[in-house]
Write a protein that holds these residues in place. Structure first.
Motif, mmCIF file in Angstrom:
data_model
loop_
_atom_site.group_PDB
_atom_site.id
_atom_site.type_symbol
_atom_site.label_atom_id
_atom_site.label_comp_id
_atom_site.label_asym_id
_atom_site.label_seq_id
_atom_site.Cartn_x
_atom_site.Cartn_y
_atom_site.Cartn_z
ATOM 1 N N GLN A 176 0.813 -0.914 0.047
ATOM 2 C CA GLN A 176 0.242 0.225 -0.367
ATOM 3 C C GLN A 176 0.671 1.413 -0.230
ATOM 4 O O GLN A 176 0.633 1.961 -0.559
ATOM 5 N N ALA A 177 1.966 1.602 0.579
ATOM 6 C CA ALA A 177 3.058 2.570 0.764
ATOM 7 C C ALA A 177 3.002 2.336 -0.407
ATOM 8 O O ALA A 177 3.813 3.574 -0.895
ATOM 9 N N ALA A 178 4.200 1.829 -1.289
ATOM 10 C CA ALA A 178 4.850 1.343 -2.269
ATOM 11 C C ALA A 178 3.973 2.139 -3.353
ATOM 12 O O ALA A 178 4.099 3.125 -4.000
ATOM 13 N N ARG A 179 2.327 1.420 -3.149
ATOM 14 C CA ARG A 179 1.416 1.870 -4.579
ATOM 15 C C ARG A 179 1.223 3.909 -4.161
ATOM 16 O O ARG A 179 0.731 4.698 -5.340
ATOM 17 N N GLU A 180 0.458 4.000 -3.149
ATOM 18 C CA GLU A 180 0.154 5.515 -2.447
ATOM 19 C C GLU A 180 2.037 6.289 -2.990
ATOM 20 O O GLU A 180 1.430 7.385 -4.058
ATOM 21 N N GLU A 181 3.156 6.005 -2.705
ATOM 22 C CA GLU A 181 4.088 6.366 -3.259
ATOM 23 C C GLU A 181 4.601 6.682 -4.844
ATOM 24 O O GLU A 181 4.711 8.078 -5.664
ATOM 25 N N GLN A 182 3.893 5.251 -4.943
ATOM 26 C CA GLN A 182 3.926 5.926 -6.729
ATOM 27 C C GLN A 182 2.752 6.957 -7.524
ATOM 28 O O GLN A 182 2.949 7.414 -8.279
ATOM 29 N N SER A 183 1.722 6.816 -7.115
ATOM 30 C CA SER A 183 0.598 8.200 -7.531
ATOM 31 C C SER A 183 1.498 8.837 -6.767
ATOM 32 O O SER A 183 1.057 10.414 -7.990
ATOM 33 N N MET A 184 1.627 9.400 -6.142
ATOM 34 C CA MET A 184 2.556 10.254 -5.693
ATOM 35 C C MET A 184 3.784 10.922 -6.613
ATOM 36 O O MET A 184 3.499 12.216 -7.758
ATOM 37 N N ASN A 185 4.540 9.849 -7.224
ATOM 38 C CA ASN A 185 5.711 10.661 -8.119
ATOM 39 C C ASN A 185 4.571 11.053 -9.270
ATOM 40 O O ASN A 185 4.901 11.805 -9.992
#
Length: 159
Positions: free
Chosen positions: A50-59
């Motif tokens: 979940q954290a990696a997907r959120e980071e991907q979205s922000m990036n």
């Protein structure tokens, strides 16, 4: 299409570098994190996934912002030293009795210029555009208060 934003060469270079880093380094790094988290199993309870997907979205959101800024920007030639407030000028002004020095340019462009930057589209920027040294202008702040600005000096930005 949005209005062109005036950028210094330093801001433009910083945006290009950030965009390149996010596309060439961060994007693959985040993809590896997502894949590694997927291997751990149940995605619903996988905090790393979940954290990696959120980071991907922000990036990806930031990549879109940076591309839009670059697409709609003008790297400014130093404006004429005619004392008129326009993008690319450093303004020294008394705002509500307090002296401030700032650059009129793109606030969200990135890069540390070592000076406060105000957007020409902001209420202060709109009020100042076209004014000259010695002029007093006013504008309404978002809270409804009238802000009085006395222009003390207007000079071209020098990197």
């Amino acid at each position: 299409m949005s209005e062109a934003k005036w950028l210094t060469q330093a801001q433009y270079d910083a945006i290009k570098n950030e965009l390149q880093d996010r596309v060439e380094r961060r994007r693959p790094e985040i993809a590896r994190l997502i894949e590694a988290a997927r291997q751990e199993g149940d995605l619903k309870e996988n905090g790393g996934y979940q954290a990696a997907r959120e980071e991907q979205s922000m990036n990806e959101t930031r990549i879109i912002q940076l591309e839009e800024i670059l697409k709609n920007s003008e790297v400014g030639e130093t404006p004429a030293d005619d004392g008129v407030v326009e993008p690319g000028m450093v303004v020294t002004a008394k705002i509500m009795g307090k002296e401030e020095k700032f650059l009129l340019g793109s606030r969200n462009a990135g890069g540390d210029l070592g000076i406060t930057v105000y957007s020409p589209e902001a209420p202060l920027g709109k009020a100042l555009l076209g004014a000259s040294r010695g002029d007093t202008v006013s504008y309404e702040a978002p809270n409804g208060k009238e802000i009085v600005v006395e222009i003390l000096e207007v000079i071209p930005y020098q990197a």
